[in-house]
Design an enzyme around this catalytic site. Sequence first.
Site, PDB file in Angstrom:
ATOM      1  N   ARG A   1       0.833  -1.201   0.000  1.00 12.49           N
ATOM      2  CA  ARG A   1       0.000   0.000   0.000  1.00 12.49           C
ATOM      3  C   ARG A   1       0.870   1.255   0.000  1.00 12.49           C
ATOM      4  NH1 ARG A   1      -3.650  -2.081   5.082  1.00 12.49           N
ATOM      5  NH2 ARG A   1      -4.603  -3.899   4.057  1.00 12.49           N
TER       6      ARG A   1
ATOM      7  N   ASP B   1       0.824   5.559   0.537  1.00 14.10           N
ATOM      8  CA  ASP B   1       0.060   6.568   1.258  1.00 14.10           C
ATOM      9  C   ASP B   1      -0.472   7.645   0.327  1.00 14.10           C
ATOM     10  OD1 ASP B   1       0.529   5.324   3.702  1.00 14.10           O
ATOM     11  OD2 ASP B   1       2.406   6.418   4.016  1.00 14.10           O
TER      12      ASP B   1
ATOM     13  N   TYR C   1      12.169   1.857  -3.373  1.00 16.62           N
ATOM     14  CA  TYR C   1      11.542   3.168  -3.342  1.00 16.62           C
ATOM     15  C   TYR C   1      12.570   4.230  -3.723  1.00 16.62           C
ATOM     16  CZ  TYR C   1       7.182   1.724  -1.059  1.00 16.62           C
ATOM     17  OH  TYR C   1       5.960   1.161  -0.782  1.00 16.62           O
TER      18      TYR C   1
ATOM     19  N   ARG D   1       9.957   7.804   4.339  1.00 25.36           N
ATOM     20  CA  ARG D   1       9.794   9.245   4.581  1.00 25.36           C
ATOM     21  C   ARG D   1      10.445   9.661   5.904  1.00 25.36           C
ATOM     22  NH1 ARG D   1       3.500   9.968   3.948  1.00 25.36           N
ATOM     23  NH2 ARG D   1       4.026  12.089   4.636  1.00 25.36           N
TER      24      ARG D   1
END
Length: 277
Positions: free
Chosen positions: A67, A69, A127, A214
């Site tokens: 998932r 965000d 990522y 993050r």
Amino acid sequence: LAAKQPLARTRTKRQQALVRWAACVEYDGSGYHGWQSQPHASSVQDTLEAALARLADRPVRTVCSGRTDTGVHAQGQIVHFDTDAKRSERAWLLGTNRYLPDDIALQWVIPVPETFHARFGAVSREYRYWILDRTAPSALWRNRAFHSHNRLDADAMHVAAQHLVGRHDFSAFRAAACQAKTPWREVSRCDVSRHGDWVRLDVQANAFLHHMVRNIVGSLLPVGRGLCGDDWIAQLLALGDRRRAGMTAPAQGLSLRRVHYGPDFDLPPPALDDDGW
């Protein structure tokens, strides 16, 4: 009992008619409340499933590799779905894209064995996070990168990021709402590099905690600004206290680049452009 046997055989035939498909999804997450289906908000999952259902002429439920965000993008999100709708690979690709908005696009669709699972079969995920560190912001990249007014020392950030490589307890970089059973993750690489006015973080791990990337970026920023030494990341890992680490970097700089699977599943790679976002 005899009357129930034909029904059981019918169910078996229906199950055998199901085909499992895997697809690579690229999307700009700016206009969505994340990947996951939302009852009162727009999500990538709901939008994709609506397009698939129009083509299949029946409901289609997808399972994703991970998932993302609100505001997070993807170039290599992998999903799988099961359906008895008879469509070719080309029909799934072109037909679904016809019903999707411009900010979501399938890159490929292929049949896979029923043993394939987009989430649980993933070996690792990659990522990427973009930072623009110049005085003026970018109008074109406002939803694709975090803007820093301060020039960052990308080399120092890279050195600090190497403390994250390996298997560690990442509690210091875990969101309070994270529902993962364990904070232990294995990072295979975490690279920070400069490209003109851009700083790029590339990180690959077996799995990620909620907001992990993050929070890593937010903790590397003080290192890049010269406010903390490159050993600060190692200290945060040892402390395991999210309150001591840096901020949660904004979502718009983050994208899911690629998901890796075992050699039994020869999936095509996503269409990545290393000179682009």
